[in-house]
Enzyme design. Structure first.
Site, PDB file in Angstrom:
ATOM      1  N   TYR A  49     -27.214   5.880  12.570  1.00  0.00           N
ATOM      2  CA  TYR A  49     -27.102   4.464  12.898  1.00  0.00           C
ATOM      3  C   TYR A  49     -28.115   3.905  11.776  1.00  0.00           C
ATOM      4  O   TYR A  49     -28.043   2.680  11.619  1.00  0.00           O
ATOM      5  CB  TYR A  49     -27.129   3.890  14.099  1.00  0.00           C
ATOM      6  CG  TYR A  49     -26.055   4.539  15.202  1.00  0.00           C
ATOM      7  CD1 TYR A  49     -25.097   5.282  14.821  1.00  0.00           C
ATOM      8  CD2 TYR A  49     -26.373   4.444  16.549  1.00  0.00           C
ATOM      9  CE1 TYR A  49     -24.204   5.651  15.669  1.00  0.00           C
ATOM     10  CE2 TYR A  49     -25.551   4.915  17.483  1.00  0.00           C
ATOM     11  CZ  TYR A  49     -24.400   5.737  17.133  1.00  0.00           C
ATOM     12  OH  TYR A  49     -23.611   6.140  18.036  1.00  0.00           O
ATOM     13  N   LEU A 194     -14.909  -1.889  23.820  1.00  0.00           N
ATOM     14  CA  LEU A 194     -13.949  -3.113  23.584  1.00  0.00           C
ATOM     15  C   LEU A 194     -13.275  -2.995  22.405  1.00  0.00           C
ATOM     16  O   LEU A 194     -12.240  -3.506  21.973  1.00  0.00           O
ATOM     17  CB  LEU A 194     -14.935  -4.121  23.334  1.00  0.00           C
ATOM     18  CG  LEU A 194     -15.989  -4.444  24.402  1.00  0.00           C
ATOM     19  CD1 LEU A 194     -16.824  -5.595  24.013  1.00  0.00           C
ATOM     20  CD2 LEU A 194     -15.242  -4.943  25.805  1.00  0.00           C
TER      21      LEU A 194
HETATM   22  P1  A2P Z   1     -21.270  -8.982  18.032  1.00  0.00           P
HETATM   23  O1  A2P Z   1     -22.117  -7.892  17.649  1.00  0.00           O
HETATM   24  O2  A2P Z   1     -21.086  -9.844  17.045  1.00  0.00           O
HETATM   25  O3  A2P Z   1     -21.191  -9.704  19.268  1.00  0.00           O
HETATM   26  P2  A2P Z   1     -17.375  -2.275  20.632  1.00  0.00           P
HETATM   27  O4  A2P Z   1     -18.547  -2.098  21.491  1.00  0.00           O
HETATM   28  O5  A2P Z   1     -16.127  -1.958  21.227  1.00  0.00           O
HETATM   29  O6  A2P Z   1     -17.582  -1.460  19.223  1.00  0.00           O
HETATM   30  O7  A2P Z   1     -17.128  -3.810  20.160  1.00  0.00           O
HETATM   31  C1  A2P Z   1     -18.114  -4.349  19.444  1.00  0.00           C
HETATM   32  C2  A2P Z   1     -17.778  -5.626  18.611  1.00  0.00           C
HETATM   33  O8  A2P Z   1     -17.154  -6.525  19.815  1.00  0.00           O
HETATM   34  C3  A2P Z   1     -18.618  -6.168  18.043  1.00  0.00           C
HETATM   35  O9  A2P Z   1     -17.710  -6.791  16.773  1.00  0.00           O
HETATM   36  C4  A2P Z   1     -19.407  -7.387  18.915  1.00  0.00           C
HETATM   37  O10 A2P Z   1     -19.540  -8.306  17.844  1.00  0.00           O
HETATM   38  C5  A2P Z   1     -17.975  -7.657  19.615  1.00  0.00           C
HETATM   39  N1  A2P Z   1     -18.361  -8.232  21.023  1.00  0.00           N
HETATM   40  C6  A2P Z   1     -19.307  -7.466  21.763  1.00  0.00           C
HETATM   41  N2  A2P Z   1     -19.333  -7.995  23.044  1.00  0.00           N
HETATM   42  C7  A2P Z   1     -18.586  -9.060  23.006  1.00  0.00           C
HETATM   43  C8  A2P Z   1     -18.188 -10.207  23.696  1.00  0.00           C
HETATM   44  N3  A2P Z   1     -18.653 -10.374  24.917  1.00  0.00           N
HETATM   45  N4  A2P Z   1     -17.422 -11.257  23.594  1.00  0.00           N
HETATM   46  C9  A2P Z   1     -16.730 -11.131  22.147  1.00  0.00           C
HETATM   47  N5  A2P Z   1     -17.187 -10.355  21.284  1.00  0.00           N
HETATM   48  C10 A2P Z   1     -17.933  -9.089  21.699  1.00  0.00           C
END
Ligand code: A2P
Length: 277
Positions: A49, A194
């Site tokens: 990372y 997510l």
């Molecule tokens: P950001 O870092 O701008 O909040 P995953 O963990 O499944 O890989 O998903 C990560 C993505 O989802 C990132 O683009 C993050 O963006 C976004 N994200 C994380 N938490 C939320 C939330 N509660 N609502 C909307 N988007 C989210």
């Protein structure tokens, strides 16, 4: 606050942690400090990372600025294994991560990918066993392993990983693998819980969120907790970090869980381990 899970070596970890993949080094310190201030206690890092130095700085800073001692945190790193996957390389890379972080003993160290075509993941696992025996890491784990690969570790070394971190979410619930994990005392920890944010536009998940007057992200993370797993949602935004940790205000009922179960479509939003042999 998210529940905790007890690993097969008795280390306790929070079910929800902060994922640090794709967190740029220049925002890592701020993102980690905000998360720890909001109550996150598990920080999922990795050499790949490219933000371990900044993660270490943040962990040292939260001790002084937020009064959260190092011992309250579960800090993870992972052996990347590219270009070389071997026993000695694993020890050398572990030391490099130790130096970059500068926080003393690590809590969790993972094999990031099995890379089965190289035929070296069992010897790498032996290196991790040595690191744990020497007290340099509290718990050793793997990521992106399948059932056969997990079985080989167990059969050839007698040591079962504490965690297998794999992509999982309602589109890719990994039911067979979760069942295997449960039978062998391995915690399932979801990366991209997510679906890299893609699940947030799923209309069914949106309807379930509306029913509970919550957000789609909270429905998905609540699903992870209710199926008994752990998850490491990534967000650099404090309001989202807060939401992703606030899962106590509602529960998914049988009807919700049944609707969510029908969403399985096998879609990987990140690399499928089959494509990274
Ligand atoms: P950001 O870092 O701008 O909040 P995953 O963990 O499944 O890989 O998903 C990560 C993505 O989802 C990132 O683009 C993050 O963006 C976004 N994200 C994380 N938490 C939320 C939330 N509660 N609502 C909307 N988007 C989210």
């Amino acid at each position: 606050m998210a529940p905790t899970l007890t690993l097969n070596d008795s280390l306790e970890i929070p079910a929800i942690g902060l994922g640090l993949y794709k967190v740029a080094p220049q925002v890592t310190r701020e993102a980690v400090m905000s998360a720890v201030g909001l109550g996150y206690r598990l920080l999922d890092g990795a050499a790949f990372y490219a933000n371990e130095r900044e993660l270490g700085e943040a962990i040292r800073a939260v001790g002084g600025e937020l009064g959260v001692p190092r011992s309250d945190l579960v800090v993870a790193s992972k052996f990347w294994g590219d270009p070389v996957q071997s026993y000695d390389q694993a020890l050398a890379d572990f030391e490099a991560s130790e130096r970059a972080l500068g926080i003393g003993r690590l809590d969790l160290y993972y094999i990031h990918w099995p890379r089965p075509s190289r035929g070296a993941f069992v010897e790498v696992w032996r290196a991790l066993i040595r690191l744990r025996e020497e007290g340099r890491v509290r718990s050793i784990a793997v990521s992106n392993f399948n059932e056969a690969e997990l079985s080989r570790l167990r059969e050839e070394t007698g040591v079962t990983p504490s965690i297998n971190q794999v992509e999982s979410h309602p589109w890719l619930p990994q039911l067979a693998l979760r069942d295997f994990h449960a039978r062998h005392g391995i915690v399932t920890q979801a990366w991209s819980p997510l679906g890299r944010g893609r699940l947030l536009s799923d209309p069914v998940l949106g309807e379930v969120a509306l029913k509970h007057r919550t957000t789609t992200a909270q429905v998905v993370l609540r699903w992870h907790v209710q199926v008994g797993g752990a998850a490491i949602p990534k967000s650099t935004q404090p309001d989202r970090q807060r939401a992703n940790l606030s899962l106590d205000g509602f529960a998914l009922d049988g009807e919700d869980m049944a609707r969510i179960a029908r969403l399985e479509n096998g879609v990987h939003t990140g690399t499928d381990p089959k494509d990274r042999a």
